[in-house]
Design an enzyme around this catalytic site. Sequence first.
Site, short mmCIF file in Angstrom:
data_model
loop_
_atom_site.label_atom_id
_atom_site.label_comp_id
_atom_site.label_asym_id
_atom_site.label_seq_id
_atom_site.Cartn_x
_atom_site.Cartn_y
_atom_site.Cartn_z
N HIS A 70 66.33 118.85 29.54
CA HIS A 70 67.11 118.30 30.64
C HIS A 70 66.45 118.54 32.01
CE1 HIS A 70 70.49 116.59 32.60
NE2 HIS A 70 70.76 117.70 33.23
N GLU A 128 69.60 131.49 37.50
CA GLU A 128 68.52 131.28 36.53
C GLU A 128 67.16 131.35 37.20
OE1 GLU A 128 69.30 127.83 34.14
OE2 GLU A 128 70.80 128.95 33.03
N GLY A 143 63.02 130.37 16.78
CA GLY A 143 63.30 128.96 17.02
C GLY A 143 64.31 128.78 18.13
N GLN A 168 64.93 124.80 38.86
CA GLN A 168 64.17 125.93 39.37
C GLN A 168 62.73 125.52 39.61
OE1 GLN A 168 66.69 125.93 36.90
NE2 GLN A 168 65.94 127.63 35.73
N ASP A 217 63.69 139.42 28.71
CA ASP A 217 63.41 138.54 29.84
C ASP A 217 64.71 137.89 30.29
OD1 ASP A 217 63.41 136.30 27.76
OD2 ASP A 217 62.97 135.22 29.62
N ASP A 247 60.79 126.83 15.09
CA ASP A 247 61.26 125.45 15.15
C ASP A 247 62.05 125.20 16.42
OD1 ASP A 247 64.01 126.13 14.93
OD2 ASP A 247 63.78 126.35 12.79
N GLU A 298 60.52 126.70 22.46
CA GLU A 298 61.77 126.53 23.20
C GLU A 298 61.76 125.19 23.94
OE1 GLU A 298 64.29 129.94 24.35
OE2 GLU A 298 63.25 129.62 26.23
N HIS A 357 74.06 126.95 24.23
CA HIS A 357 72.69 127.41 24.40
C HIS A 357 72.51 128.88 24.01
CE1 HIS A 357 68.73 127.12 26.31
NE2 HIS A 357 68.94 128.37 26.63
N HIS A 411 62.90 122.52 27.07
CA HIS A 411 63.33 122.42 28.46
C HIS A 411 63.53 120.94 28.78
CE1 HIS A 411 63.25 125.07 32.29
NE2 HIS A 411 64.24 125.39 31.52
#
Lengths: 585, 80, 80, 232
Positions: free
Chosen positions: A104, A319, A537, A247, A275, A500, A100, A56, A102
């Site tokens: 899973h 996280e 991307g 989260q 961030d 992308d 981006e 990742h 998310h």
Amino acid sequence: MDRTDLNVIPNTPSITPELVAEHGLKPDEYQRFVELIGREPTITELGIVSAMWNEHCSYKSSKVWLRTLPTKGERVIQGPGENAGVVDIGDGQAVVFKMESHNHPSFIEPYQGAGTGVGGILRDVFTMGARPVAALNALRFGDPHHPRTRRLLAGVVAGIGGYGNSFGVPTVGGSVGFHERYNGNILVNAMAVGLAKTDEIFYAAAAGVGRSIVYLGSKTGRDGIHGATMASAEFGADAEEKRPTVQVGDPFAEKLLLEACLEIMQAGCVVAIQDMGAAGLTCSAVEMGAKGDLGVELDLNAVPCRETGMSAYEMMLSESQERMLMVIADGKEEQAEAIFRKWGLDFAVIGKTTDTLRFVVKHNGEVMADLPIKELGDEAPEYYRPFTETAPRPVLGPSDVTHAVSVADALEQLIASPDLCSKRWVWEQYDHLILGNTVQRPGGDAAVVRVGEGPKALAMTSDVTPRYCEADPFEGGKQAVAEAWRNLTAVGATPIAVTDNLNFGNPEKPEIMGQVVGCVKGIGAACEALDFPVVSGNVSLYNETNGQGILPTPTIGGVGLIDDLEQSMSLAFKAAGEAIFVVGK
Amino acid sequence: MKARVIVTLKSAVLDPQGKAIEGALRSLGVAGVQSVRQGKVFDVELAGNDKAAAEGALKEACDKLLANTVIETYRVEFAE
Amino acid sequence: MKARVIVTLKSAVLDPQGKAIEGALRSLGVAGVQSVRQGKVFDVELAGNDKAAAEGALKEACDKLLANTVIETYRVEFAE
Amino acid sequence: MKAAVLLFPGSNREGDVARALRLVSGQEPKVVWHADTELPQGTDLVVLPGGFSYGDYLRCGAIAARANIMDAVRAHAARGGMVLGICNGFQILCEAGLLPGVLVRNAKLRFVCREVFLRVERADTAFTKSYRKGDLLRIPVAHGEGNYTADPATIQVLEGEGRVAFRYARADGHIDETDGPNGAINGIAGIYSEKLNVLGMMPHPENHVDPVVGTVDGRGLFESIVGALKAA
Ligand SMILES: Nc1ncnc2c1ncn2[C@@H]1O[C@H](COP(=O)(O)OP(=O)(O)O)[C@@H](O)[C@H]1O
């Protein structure tokens, strides 16, 4: 020993092969790390490197191929490598955008997973100094009749709306598709678009030795700390209770964070900003230092925590959402703090920049990690994974198609198909009008969002047709770019750049890697031909269930510029009796 | 038969609502509030009188719908 | 000191969420569900040990903020 | 016209309404922070904008209704000053007791953003003089909790005193509450206070003031206000 006091975990357990494996590092990767630092790592250091070197963060399987994408252009101010891409749109203005995944988390907890996905991408955009002006998404679910699909769909859509609506950004476009290959692995790709001034863009690279590193936003909890079953054994049976794997998003906190960040940027307080996304504190601190050729020293006792007794390992890998790291300009700490307090957010000086090029983490006066900062990023493993090209499928002739239906039946089937039917049910749950600039709403080719008081506007779209990519990755990749391009031109925009989100199965399988390679080459070829550079991307690999990969799904987010809204077009017929043309081949 | 199901966030999961309410109570000057966590309660009316069966049905309801056990825990109570 | 505040809709007030859950439980085949009403629960941590004072503070909290008495009623409970 | 737009943590349509006010009145409204205790000198219109004040946590508008500034708003309203609450602003006004009733979860339990038809119930108030009674306005809604409800006695009073400002209608003007976006009783989309100087409404007239973005059906509301304040 009191097992609930996590501080008692020694920082120097012996690092066993199991422990290494649980951190997702291959034996040779671990060996490389040991050689790099010249000794056995502490547990905190192992956690840090596992975060930095995972797929990742490091893009170790895709990097060699991503490098082949065209990323430059006359308008490009910042290509891939920052929180988001930045493209000049004239008049001193820039559009800032990225997409981006998310996937899973959204499968495990659709509402929170999708919501925090939106939150993450919005942060990427406003970290650069841009105010988000629009959001889009691309969603893929399993077979509509699969028992989980309904709840996943309802939860994801509500989650995207729940976060974006509350944050206050219009969600103006996206796509929804269904296929049984997503039954056990849905896709949630979120895109955010923001506007900034070209001379007020903020970057992650730290500058200046001895400057304060400041922690901002929400408190740190034990959210999403990966890896370690070692840790669970150590923590006893209630480890699951203590370490939420998903989260919970707080769009309210994010909205405050946005306003506070833009305000302190305006006030000239910010030297660098990053961030905290995946592996929050670790990735953000290392990136800021490495990019700025500086060392970083953190004192974790200053980190605002939501839980008591958090260990260094946990703080470095948490996280928790809605957090930022900044380097503050000299003498501006008080002013910055006042602004953050006004918005009710946490603000803490947790470290400083140094000239040592080391990443040093202290907790309770003890050094928990001391690593070479550049190497942590630069020396990450990079793989040229073996791949087999997808065999071309035979071309079908009219006589090969046996399933003959009448044109009327075929039309009815098409209209009724969940992939093609109206998505009104979805986008009515998104506030697509807030900010008062949505000129073309969801449901058309591309959304059109006015810039300020006009006449300039941005067009945006997200596209991909996974079954094309499965049949022929190269052509499928090309097609996705071409479709985005067509959607933008159809509303009268000049396509300017692309983001992308490359969603694939397990890259360690040569046939999957073949899909990755084929699609990236196709995207590259199309972007090259159309002068449509890729400026940001994200890559999401290992999207599999029970050994079967998803359909290859390289989502393309395209952004176009309309100089004058007068020249923009929508798809509705405007009057009776007008001629209809078909253009193209 | 009346039953009550209480669904709460696991203790380490962030509770943005609770946090906001906590802040509001403090600024309203309500004395002594140290922390607030918000959950949901479902008052369920069930057919029959078989408590064990009802408990089974409600646990099933929680696992399938009322709670997401990734982030929440639940408790089933019966009115005396 | 730990206390629990339970806020529920007055019985005359329609509860669309409860109704929806009721329907969903039926279609999931959970046996015997006749009606569901949804409410909120607040787990509050309070300073000190004076139960009477705590009860007073929590009633104040409910009247001022936690419940909208136009449509809701509340109850304060203490853990034993 | 001196307008004050209140800003609560989590408000997010303050810019939209400020832009509409600017467009129609030519004057820039003042933005007032929730923690302040006073309105700017000479304020003649207070606007509570849309958004998710305090994240809509607990109940929509509940926490904002207890903010410092609300005492000043109450005093302003008691003096007969104009107050407009849109969407979250309407929810806050109800929670603050400046308007009766409460806005609960949409009947279909989903957030809904779409254009609706609003029927103007009376055109003789300071908020609606630029319309005609029975006008149908195309205006968007964007909310998850806009389902207006109150006890039967309150509804009777509101209806009896002509305090329903707008109702959700069909394209032909017919009112049928099952057609509305949220299930509100009697199709109620907005209501007045007793003295008709406080208006709360769920739909967003501020998002339909510019022909480039939707219709201009929302302009009349702001033009009415400007006109009424000039006349006063
Ligand atoms: N498929 C891709 N195409 C182009 N750029 C990419 C791609 N994937 C990642 N990038 C770029 O690599 C950098 C790191 O991405 P990522 O790890 O997703 O960022 P973050 O720090 O926000 O998690 C970003 O600048 C991103 O734009």
